[in-house]
Design an enzyme around this catalytic site. Structure first.
Site, PDB file in Angstrom:
ATOM      1  N   GLU A  59      -4.080   2.218  -7.240  1.00  0.00           N
ATOM      2  CA  GLU A  59      -4.467   3.297  -6.332  1.00  0.00           C
ATOM      3  C   GLU A  59      -3.575   4.513  -6.563  1.00  0.00           C
ATOM      4  O   GLU A  59      -2.478   4.596  -5.980  1.00  0.00           O
ATOM      5  CB  GLU A  59      -4.295   2.845  -4.878  1.00  0.00           C
ATOM      6  N   HIS A  71       0.851  -1.199   0.000  1.00  0.00           N
ATOM      7  CA  HIS A  71       0.000   0.000   0.000  1.00  0.00           C
ATOM      8  C   HIS A  71       0.886   1.247   0.000  1.00  0.00           C
ATOM      9  O   HIS A  71       1.957   1.245   0.620  1.00  0.00           O
ATOM     10  CB  HIS A  71      -0.919  -0.015   1.231  1.00  0.00           C
TER      11      HIS A  71
END
Ligand code: PGA
Length: 260
Positions: A171, A97
């Site tokens: 993302e 992430h």
């Protein structure tokens, strides 16, 4: 074959108590039972994995972690191993992430570290969700080369049998943690998903490119979930802040429950 949509709830460093975690989880659980085409993965902070693992699960609801150690076992203070997660009935793990690649303090994770974590996750039988995405966009297309390099360095050398099941969450960092108005447009998401499949095809071949699941994450709220699911060419969504608000998240789940 029926194609399931995957919706991942990334709770990040929230909430603060196990009671609150259970409350949010129960709201999600009730809604998930009624879904026909969606698999839901809830990724709470580590301390809540155990209490949540003791609850009842409909068969389309899964528990996941937000990170694992890049070592399999040993003296690594503060680390949590893939096997610990696996033994708590978690099936998924978010890896790479952007908030771990570029933390507000300290050194972030490199593509090499992320690759090691992916290898370990696959080896112990967890399904990793690899996050990629650029910090900013430029007119010359440097961001495309950046995404390609992330995919290459994170996945290179992993065995083909693992890559066939790869889940990539795109993302863009500039779209994370804002309102639905700041989420990327479905047309732009559509384009980047095609690009990610093209990169996977070039690097690993057609089967892996077509078999991969590509998710979008970044300021998805109930207002933007349906258009993204319909026109964004995605296999699912990764939801941050909106996954902590059960009403909002339940709306997102309903909107994601479309036949594809
Ligand atoms: P957000 O977070 O939905 O709050 O933008 C997404 C993520 O960072 O995974």
């Amino acid at each position: 074959m029926k194609k399931h949509t995957i919706v991942v709830a990334n709770w990040k460093m929230n909430p603060e108590t196990p009671e609150e975690a259970k409350k949010i989880f129960n709201g999600i659980r009730l809604a998930t039972k009624r879904l026909k085409n969606v698999k839901v993965v809830v990724c709470p902070p580590f301390p809540f994995l155990y209490p949540l693992s003791k609850l009842k699960y409909p068969k389309n609801l899964f528990l996941g972690a937000q990170n694992i150690s890049n070592e399999i076992k040993g003296s690594f203070t503060g680390e949590v191993s893939a096997n610990m997660i696996k033994n708590l009935e978690a099936k998924f793990v978010i890896i790479g992430h952007s908030e771990r690649r570029y933390p507000s303090a300290g050194e972030g994770e490199s593509n090499e570290v992320i690759r090691k974590k992916l290898q370990i996750a696959f080896d112990v039988g967890l399904t990793p969700i690899l996050c990629v995405g650029e910090k900013e966009r430029d007119n010359e297309g440097a961001y495309l080369a950046f995404i390609k390099n992330q995919i290459k360095e994170c996945l290179i050398g992993l065995s083909k049998k693992y890559l066939l099941d790869i889940i990539v969450a795109y993302e863009p960092i500039w779209a994370i943690g804002k309102s639905y108005k700041n989420a990327m447009s479905p047309t732009d998401i559509h384009e980047i998903v095609l690009y990610i499949r093209k990169v996977l095809d070039e690097l690993f071949g057609r089967n892996i490119a077509t078999g991969a699941k590509v998710l979008y994450g970044g300021s998805v709220e109930s207002e933007s979930a349906l258009p993204i699911m319909k026109y964004g060419n995605v296999d699912g969504l990764l939801i941050g802040h909106a996954s902590l608000k059960p009403e909002q998240f339940v709306e997102i789940l309903k909107e994601s429950d479309i036949k594809r």
